[in-house]
Design a protein around this motif. Structure first.
Motif, PDB file in Angstrom:
ATOM      1  N   ASN A 246       0.809  -1.215   0.000  1.00  0.00           N
ATOM      2  CA  ASN A 246       0.000   0.000   0.000  1.00  0.00           C
ATOM      3  C   ASN A 246       0.846   1.270   0.000  1.00  0.00           C
ATOM      4  OD1 ASN A 246      -2.062  -1.837   0.172  1.00  0.00           O
ATOM      5  ND2 ASN A 246      -3.152  -0.814   1.815  1.00  0.00           N
ATOM      6  N   VAL A 247       1.945   1.262   0.754  1.00  0.00           N
ATOM      7  CA  VAL A 247       2.795   2.456   0.812  1.00  0.00           C
ATOM      8  C   VAL A 247       3.436   2.730  -0.551  1.00  0.00           C
ATOM      9  CG1 VAL A 247       4.925   3.416   1.785  1.00  0.00           C
ATOM     10  CG2 VAL A 247       3.251   2.314   3.285  1.00  0.00           C
ATOM     11  N   ILE A 248       3.977   1.694  -1.176  1.00  0.00           N
ATOM     12  CA  ILE A 248       4.613   1.877  -2.494  1.00  0.00           C
ATOM     13  C   ILE A 248       3.570   2.304  -3.536  1.00  0.00           C
ATOM     14  CG2 ILE A 248       5.783   0.692  -4.394  1.00  0.00           C
ATOM     15  CD1 ILE A 248       7.184  -1.044  -2.290  1.00  0.00           C
ATOM     16  N   GLY A 249       2.395   1.666  -3.501  1.00  0.00           N
ATOM     17  CA  GLY A 249       1.341   2.014  -4.447  1.00  0.00           C
ATOM     18  C   GLY A 249       0.927   3.474  -4.337  1.00  0.00           C
ATOM     19  N   VAL A 250       0.744   3.953  -3.101  1.00  0.00           N
ATOM     20  CA  VAL A 250       0.358   5.355  -2.878  1.00  0.00           C
ATOM     21  C   VAL A 250       1.479   6.296  -3.307  1.00  0.00           C
ATOM     22  CG1 VAL A 250      -0.116   7.078  -1.075  1.00  0.00           C
ATOM     23  CG2 VAL A 250      -1.317   4.883  -1.056  1.00  0.00           C
ATOM     24  N   ALA A 251       2.722   5.965  -2.952  1.00  0.00           N
ATOM     25  CA  ALA A 251       3.863   6.816  -3.300  1.00  0.00           C
ATOM     26  C   ALA A 251       3.998   6.972  -4.818  1.00  0.00           C
ATOM     27  CB  ALA A 251       5.146   6.237  -2.712  1.00  0.00           C
ATOM     28  N   LEU A 252       3.793   5.875  -5.544  1.00  0.00           N
ATOM     29  CA  LEU A 252       3.901   5.920  -7.005  1.00  0.00           C
ATOM     30  C   LEU A 252       2.753   6.697  -7.639  1.00  0.00           C
ATOM     31  CD1 LEU A 252       5.043   2.256  -7.810  1.00  0.00           C
ATOM     32  CD2 LEU A 252       6.437   4.340  -7.888  1.00  0.00           C
ATOM     33  N   PHE A 253       1.578   6.691  -6.976  1.00  0.00           N
ATOM     34  CA  PHE A 253       0.392   7.304  -7.563  1.00  0.00           C
ATOM     35  C   PHE A 253       0.295   8.804  -7.303  1.00  0.00           C
ATOM     36  CE2 PHE A 253      -2.279   4.197  -9.572  1.00  0.00           C
ATOM     37  CZ  PHE A 253      -3.340   4.932 -10.098  1.00  0.00           C
ATOM     38  N   ILE A 254       0.962   9.298  -6.254  1.00  0.00           N
ATOM     39  CA  ILE A 254       0.834  10.712  -5.880  1.00  0.00           C
ATOM     40  C   ILE A 254       1.115  11.667  -7.037  1.00  0.00           C
ATOM     41  CG2 ILE A 254       1.918  12.538  -4.485  1.00  0.00           C
ATOM     42  CD1 ILE A 254       1.924  10.598  -2.138  1.00  0.00           C
ATOM     43  N   PRO A 255       2.176  11.463  -7.826  1.00  0.00           N
ATOM     44  CA  PRO A 255       2.420  12.401  -8.948  1.00  0.00           C
ATOM     45  C   PRO A 255       1.320  12.394 -10.006  1.00  0.00           C
ATOM     46  CG  PRO A 255       4.375  11.064  -8.466  1.00  0.00           C
ATOM     47  CD  PRO A 255       3.237  10.451  -7.728  1.00  0.00           C
ATOM     48  N   PHE A 256       0.498  11.336 -10.028  1.00  0.00           N
ATOM     49  CA  PHE A 256      -0.518  11.206 -11.066  1.00  0.00           C
ATOM     50  C   PHE A 256      -1.922  11.611 -10.585  1.00  0.00           C
ATOM     51  CE2 PHE A 256       2.807   8.068 -12.005  1.00  0.00           C
ATOM     52  CZ  PHE A 256       3.172   8.477 -13.278  1.00  0.00           C
ATOM     53  N   ILE A 257      -2.002  12.257  -9.412  1.00  0.00           N
ATOM     54  CA  ILE A 257      -3.307  12.693  -8.900  1.00  0.00           C
ATOM     55  C   ILE A 257      -4.010  13.641  -9.877  1.00  0.00           C
ATOM     56  CG2 ILE A 257      -4.452  14.075  -7.106  1.00  0.00           C
ATOM     57  CD1 ILE A 257      -2.595  12.786  -5.069  1.00  0.00           C
ATOM     58  N   PRO A 258      -3.321  14.641 -10.464  1.00  0.00           N
ATOM     59  CA  PRO A 258      -4.005  15.505 -11.447  1.00  0.00           C
ATOM     60  C   PRO A 258      -4.552  14.718 -12.639  1.00  0.00           C
ATOM     61  CG  PRO A 258      -1.951  16.514 -10.747  1.00  0.00           C
ATOM     62  CD  PRO A 258      -1.941  15.120 -10.199  1.00  0.00           C
ATOM     63  N   LEU A 259      -3.782  13.750 -13.134  1.00  0.00           N
ATOM     64  CA  LEU A 259      -4.236  12.922 -14.255  1.00  0.00           C
ATOM     65  C   LEU A 259      -5.440  12.078 -13.847  1.00  0.00           C
ATOM     66  CD1 LEU A 259      -3.887  11.759 -17.119  1.00  0.00           C
ATOM     67  CD2 LEU A 259      -2.252  10.106 -16.156  1.00  0.00           C
ATOM     68  N   LEU A 260      -5.376  11.494 -12.650  1.00  0.00           N
ATOM     69  CA  LEU A 260      -6.491  10.681 -12.154  1.00  0.00           C
ATOM     70  C   LEU A 260      -7.738  11.537 -11.986  1.00  0.00           C
ATOM     71  CD1 LEU A 260      -7.426   7.919 -11.101  1.00  0.00           C
ATOM     72  CD2 LEU A 260      -6.582   8.551  -8.839  1.00  0.00           C
ATOM     73  N   SER A 261      -7.575  12.755 -11.493  1.00  0.00           N
ATOM     74  CA  SER A 261      -8.710  13.681 -11.344  1.00  0.00           C
ATOM     75  C   SER A 261      -9.356  13.971 -12.692  1.00  0.00           C
ATOM     76  CB  SER A 261      -8.248  14.992 -10.695  1.00  0.00           C
ATOM     77  OG  SER A 261      -7.712  14.763  -9.420  1.00  0.00           O
ATOM     78  N   MET A 262      -8.529  14.195 -13.688  1.00  0.00           N
ATOM     79  CA  MET A 262      -9.034  14.501 -15.028  1.00  0.00           C
ATOM     80  C   MET A 262      -9.830  13.312 -15.594  1.00  0.00           C
ATOM     81  SD  MET A 262      -6.862  15.675 -18.393  1.00  0.00           S
ATOM     82  CE  MET A 262      -6.127  14.046 -18.621  1.00  0.00           C
ATOM     83  N   ILE A 263      -9.313  12.107 -15.380  1.00  0.00           N
ATOM     84  CA  ILE A 263      -9.971  10.909 -15.902  1.00  0.00           C
ATOM     85  C   ILE A 263     -11.338  10.699 -15.244  1.00  0.00           C
ATOM     86  CG2 ILE A 263      -9.854   8.382 -16.001  1.00  0.00           C
ATOM     87  CD1 ILE A 263      -6.796   8.699 -16.279  1.00  0.00           C
ATOM     88  N   VAL A 264     -11.400  10.797 -13.905  1.00  0.00           N
ATOM     89  CA  VAL A 264     -12.664  10.516 -13.217  1.00  0.00           C
ATOM     90  C   VAL A 264     -13.693  11.617 -13.465  1.00  0.00           C
ATOM     91  CG1 VAL A 264     -11.610   9.061 -11.448  1.00  0.00           C
ATOM     92  CG2 VAL A 264     -11.848  11.516 -11.015  1.00  0.00           C
ATOM     93  N   ARG A 265     -13.224  12.828 -13.756  1.00  0.00           N
ATOM     94  CA  ARG A 265     -14.171  13.902 -14.110  1.00  0.00           C
ATOM     95  C   ARG A 265     -14.854  13.592 -15.445  1.00  0.00           C
ATOM     96  NH1 ARG A 265     -10.252  17.872 -11.796  1.00  0.00           N
ATOM     97  NH2 ARG A 265     -11.250  18.728  -9.923  1.00  0.00           N
ATOM     98  N   MET A 266     -14.150  12.899 -16.310  1.00  0.00           N
ATOM     99  CA  MET A 266     -14.749  12.498 -17.588  1.00  0.00           C
ATOM    100  C   MET A 266     -15.713  11.327 -17.409  1.00  0.00           C
ATOM    101  SD  MET A 266     -11.680  12.879 -20.412  1.00  0.00           S
ATOM    102  CE  MET A 266     -10.520  11.796 -19.589  1.00  0.00           C
ATOM    103  N   LEU A 267     -15.506  10.545 -16.360  1.00  0.00           N
ATOM    104  CA  LEU A 267     -16.329   9.349 -16.134  1.00  0.00           C
ATOM    105  C   LEU A 267     -17.612   9.639 -15.369  1.00  0.00           C
ATOM    106  CD1 LEU A 267     -13.526   6.782 -15.148  1.00  0.00           C
ATOM    107  CD2 LEU A 267     -14.725   6.959 -17.334  1.00  0.00           C
ATOM    108  N   ALA A 268     -17.624  10.709 -14.560  1.00  0.00           N
ATOM    109  CA  ALA A 268     -18.798  10.993 -13.729  1.00  0.00           C
ATOM    110  C   ALA A 268     -18.919  12.492 -13.494  1.00  0.00           C
ATOM    111  CB  ALA A 268     -18.684  10.253 -12.397  1.00  0.00           C
ATOM    112  N   ASP A 269     -20.152  12.923 -13.208  1.00  0.00           N
ATOM    113  CA  ASP A 269     -20.409  14.344 -12.958  1.00  0.00           C
ATOM    114  C   ASP A 269     -20.332  14.693 -11.473  1.00  0.00           C
ATOM    115  OD1 ASP A 269     -20.837  14.908 -15.663  1.00  0.00           O
ATOM    116  OD2 ASP A 269     -22.922  14.239 -15.537  1.00  0.00           O
TER     117      ASP A 269
END
Length: 310
Positions: A246-269
């Motif tokens: 879990n720690v490694i997964g979260v650490a690797l994902f932190i830089p991609f939070i803006p990208l993840l935000s953009m993707i989920v905004r396209m998936l739901a309102d």
């Protein structure tokens, strides 16, 4: 303001109580079957992932599944290497509960509470467990709606508003909030569910919500670690693997939070649904990335922690 704060704490406790009753009821009904599934259906990492996903989605608790897994590893019924698949599956299965929270279940709250209260007073343990499921379900959705309603007046208060702005602007603070609250409550689902309430009310932004969710994924490791204390080498290796994963997964994902935000905004309102989708994407991607290397990951954990022990 004080009354709003008291009501907010009350409904968080109701949320936690509802989750406890829902899990307990489901667990009581399928306790022995779950242990059997975890024991026999984990011979390969893929089977472990599928079993961990189904069991966690069924009882709505990755923490409970991890405690069971640590117990089975401690007793020698499952070797440490077979627990990796269950971990990956439990992380996927817990996202089912968050998706469920976004459904409009208001019309079922009162019937569910009435049915649950009636069934709870039956003598049969099986029927009482079903009653607990219904009561837990009603409490959860009542609490979600109440938290969403209370979030707006709470965050418009001047003293609290400054703290909310800090959460929105400082990623480390949001991460720590998710981690610490989950470690205290021992339920990443409850912490993320409350965060969804704040998001739905527009009190925090999506970036902060996703960061809190990621922090909750780290904080949930404390439950398996506590369960492993005094449980022997296999149990401790299982807890350590859960923490590293879990720690490694979260650490690797932190830089991609803006990208993840953009993707989920396209998936739901709606913001709460966006956070639920973000949790699904994060947990599925992390699990799928590790799955092909499950044996190597287990070997790495053994190398690190067995050497430390020696």
């Amino acid at each position: 303001m004080i009354l709003h704060g008291i009501a907010f704490i009350f409904f968080i406790l109701c949320f936690l109580f509802g989750m406890t009753w829902l899990r307990s009821g489901l667990f009581n009904i399928a306790n022995q079957k779950i242990k059997t599934w975890l024991h026999y259906l984990t011979s390969t990492p893929l089977k472990g992932v599928m079993t961990g996903t189904v069991v966690t989605a069924f009882i709505h608790s990755s923490s409970a599944v991890m405690v069971l897994t640590v117990g089975l590893a401690s007793s020698g019924l499952i070797p440490f290497r077979q627990t990796i698949g269950i971990m990956l599956g439990s992380n996927i299965g817990t996202t089912f509960t968050l998706e469920m929270f976004t459904l409009d279940m208001n019309y079922l709250i009162i019937p569910s509470m009435i049915i649950g209260c009636v069934l709870y007073f039956f003598k049969s343990p099986h029927v009482r467990s079903i009653g607990m499921i219904f009561v837990g379900f009603g409490l959860i959705f009542t609490s979600i709606r109440a938290i969403q309603w209370l979030a707006t007046p709470l965050t418009t208060n001047e003293s609290l508003h400054s703290y909310i702005l800090q959460v929105n602007e400082h990623m480390i603070l949001a991460l720590l909030i998710g981690c610490v609250l989950t470690a205290i409550i021992q339920s990443s689902t409850v912490v993320t569910g409350v965060t969804m309430g704040f998001l739905a009310a527009g009190s925090i932004d999506l970036h902060a919500g996703i960061t809190i969710m990621l922090g909750a994924n780290v904080g949930t490791c404390i439950t398996a670690f506590i369960a492993s204390i005094g449980g022997g080498t296999q149990a401790k290796l299982t807890a350590y693997a859960h923490i590293w994963l879990n720690v490694i997964g979260v650490a690797l994902f932190i830089p991609f939070i803006p990208l993840l935000s953009m993707i989920v905004r396209m998936l739901a309102d709606s913001a709460d649904l966006q956070l639920a989708h973000a949790s699904v994407i994060f947990n599925i991607l992390c699990s799928l990335l590790v799955l092909p290397f499950a044996s190597q990951f287990a070997q790495l954990i053994e190398t690190i922690h067995l050497q430390k022990k020696s």
